[in-house]
Design a protein around this motif. Sequence first.
Motif, short mmCIF file in Angstrom:
data_model
loop_
_atom_site.label_atom_id
_atom_site.label_comp_id
_atom_site.label_asym_id
_atom_site.label_seq_id
_atom_site.Cartn_x
_atom_site.Cartn_y
_atom_site.Cartn_z
N LEU A 43 0.82 -1.21 0.00
CA LEU A 43 0.00 0.00 0.00
C LEU A 43 0.86 1.26 0.00
O LEU A 43 0.54 2.24 -0.68
CB LEU A 43 -0.95 0.00 1.20
N LYS A 44 1.94 1.24 0.74
CA LYS A 44 2.84 2.39 0.77
C LYS A 44 3.47 2.62 -0.60
O LYS A 44 3.47 3.74 -1.12
CB LYS A 44 3.92 2.18 1.83
N GLU A 45 3.98 1.55 -1.20
CA GLU A 45 4.61 1.68 -2.53
C GLU A 45 3.61 2.14 -3.58
O GLU A 45 3.92 2.99 -4.42
CB GLU A 45 5.26 0.36 -2.94
N LYS A 46 2.40 1.61 -3.53
CA LYS A 46 1.36 1.99 -4.50
C LYS A 46 0.93 3.45 -4.27
O LYS A 46 0.74 4.20 -5.23
CB LYS A 46 0.16 1.06 -4.37
N SER A 47 0.82 3.86 -3.00
CA SER A 47 0.47 5.25 -2.69
C SER A 47 1.54 6.20 -3.21
O SER A 47 1.22 7.26 -3.76
CB SER A 47 0.29 5.43 -1.18
N ILE A 48 2.79 5.82 -3.04
CA ILE A 48 3.89 6.66 -3.52
C ILE A 48 3.85 6.76 -5.04
O ILE A 48 4.02 7.85 -5.60
CB ILE A 48 5.25 6.13 -3.02
N ALA A 49 3.59 5.65 -5.72
CA ALA A 49 3.49 5.68 -7.18
C ALA A 49 2.33 6.58 -7.62
O ALA A 49 2.46 7.39 -8.54
CB ALA A 49 3.31 4.26 -7.73
N ASN A 50 1.18 6.45 -6.94
CA ASN A 50 0.02 7.29 -7.26
C ASN A 50 0.32 8.76 -6.99
O ASN A 50 -0.05 9.63 -7.77
CB ASN A 50 -1.20 6.87 -6.44
N LEU A 51 0.98 9.03 -5.88
CA LEU A 51 1.36 10.39 -5.52
C LEU A 51 2.29 10.97 -6.57
O LEU A 51 2.12 12.10 -7.03
CB LEU A 51 2.02 10.40 -4.15
N ASN A 52 3.26 10.20 -6.96
CA ASN A 52 4.23 10.62 -7.98
C ASN A 52 3.52 10.96 -9.29
O ASN A 52 3.84 11.94 -9.95
CB ASN A 52 5.27 9.52 -8.20
N ASN A 53 2.51 10.17 -9.64
CA ASN A 53 1.75 10.42 -10.87
C ASN A 53 0.83 11.62 -10.75
O ASN A 53 0.39 12.18 -11.75
CB ASN A 53 0.94 9.18 -11.25
N SER A 54 0.50 12.04 -9.52
CA SER A 54 -0.42 13.17 -9.35
C SER A 54 0.29 14.52 -9.40
O SER A 54 -0.37 15.54 -9.52
CB SER A 54 -1.20 13.04 -8.04
N PHE A 55 1.60 14.53 -9.31
CA PHE A 55 2.36 15.77 -9.38
C PHE A 55 2.68 16.11 -10.82
O PHE A 55 3.18 15.26 -11.55
CB PHE A 55 3.69 15.63 -8.63
N PRO A 56 2.47 17.35 -11.24
CA PRO A 56 2.96 17.76 -12.55
C PRO A 56 4.48 17.61 -12.56
O PRO A 56 5.13 17.79 -11.53
CB PRO A 56 2.56 19.24 -12.65
N GLU A 57 5.03 17.27 -13.70
CA GLU A 57 6.48 17.01 -13.80
C GLU A 57 7.32 18.15 -13.26
O GLU A 57 8.29 17.95 -12.56
CB GLU A 57 6.84 16.72 -15.27
N ARG A 58 6.91 19.38 -13.53
CA ARG A 58 7.71 20.52 -13.10
C ARG A 58 7.65 20.75 -11.59
O ARG A 58 8.43 21.52 -11.05
CB ARG A 58 7.28 21.79 -13.83
N GLU A 59 6.73 20.07 -10.91
CA GLU A 59 6.57 20.26 -9.46
C GLU A 59 7.26 19.18 -8.65
O GLU A 59 7.20 19.20 -7.43
CB GLU A 59 5.09 20.28 -9.10
N LYS A 60 7.87 18.20 -9.30
CA LYS A 60 8.51 17.12 -8.57
C LYS A 60 9.81 17.64 -7.98
O LYS A 60 10.85 17.61 -8.59
CB LYS A 60 8.74 15.92 -9.48
N SER A 61 9.70 18.14 -6.78
CA SER A 61 10.82 18.80 -6.13
C SER A 61 10.97 18.27 -4.72
O SER A 61 10.54 17.17 -4.41
CB SER A 61 10.56 20.31 -6.12
N SER A 62 11.51 19.10 -3.88
CA SER A 62 11.69 18.70 -2.48
C SER A 62 10.35 18.45 -1.80
O SER A 62 10.26 17.64 -0.89
CB SER A 62 12.48 19.77 -1.73
N ASP A 63 9.28 19.13 -2.24
CA ASP A 63 7.97 18.88 -1.64
C ASP A 63 7.58 17.42 -1.79
O ASP A 63 7.15 16.79 -0.83
CB ASP A 63 6.89 19.75 -2.29
N LEU A 64 7.72 16.88 -2.98
CA LEU A 64 7.36 15.49 -3.21
C LEU A 64 8.25 14.57 -2.38
O LEU A 64 7.76 13.63 -1.74
CB LEU A 64 7.47 15.13 -4.70
N SER A 65 9.54 14.84 -2.35
CA SER A 65 10.46 14.02 -1.55
C SER A 65 10.07 14.04 -0.08
O SER A 65 10.10 13.02 0.60
CB SER A 65 11.89 14.52 -1.69
#
Length: 186
Positions: A43-65
């Motif tokens: 569930l954690k891995e799937k949530s992280i994958a879903n979260l990663n897909n919900s961020f626009p590419e340009r927003e994948k920054s320290s916030d996502l990490s």
Amino acid sequence: MSTISFEFNKKSVNALTKSLEKIQKELTGKVNMRFLELSLLWLKEKSIANLNNSFPEREKSSDLSEIVASFNTEIIGTNARLSNTHKKATYIEFGVGIVGQGTHAQSENAKIGGGAYKYNVPSKAKEYAYDKTNQQDSWFYRGLTQGNRASAYMYNAFMDYYHGGEYRKIYEQAFSEVVGKLAKKK
């Protein structure tokens, strides 16, 4: 593998039955605990994958990490919990209301059959949104001041887990791991 021996009489069969019930209870507990561990991991891995897909590419920054690093898993007895304690995680999961969509129950317009209420952007939301980015076009700024759709990254992970039947595969894996270790011991 162990050998079980007993005499063929009532007393010996009863003792054997009690021993097997004890072994069954221990194995069930171990399989169930491993099932919870594997389920939380999936569930954690799937949530992280879903979260990663919900961020626009340009927003994948320290916030996502930081959000990814804020996942917590906990098992207490027979209860398991997956949570995310990052201050922005809830806004991403549930959304914050899209400007102009729907009506608010307390809105005067809604009470007289009118359209959507005027969206109020509190100054605290603007201040909060500027937290890391200092950009008005950032995803968080827009989300917290103009609304954003729910990404439901954890909810969708659970739906895949349950409705997709992933829990069955995970239970089979847990059973194989626990019981398989016993079969390999000599």
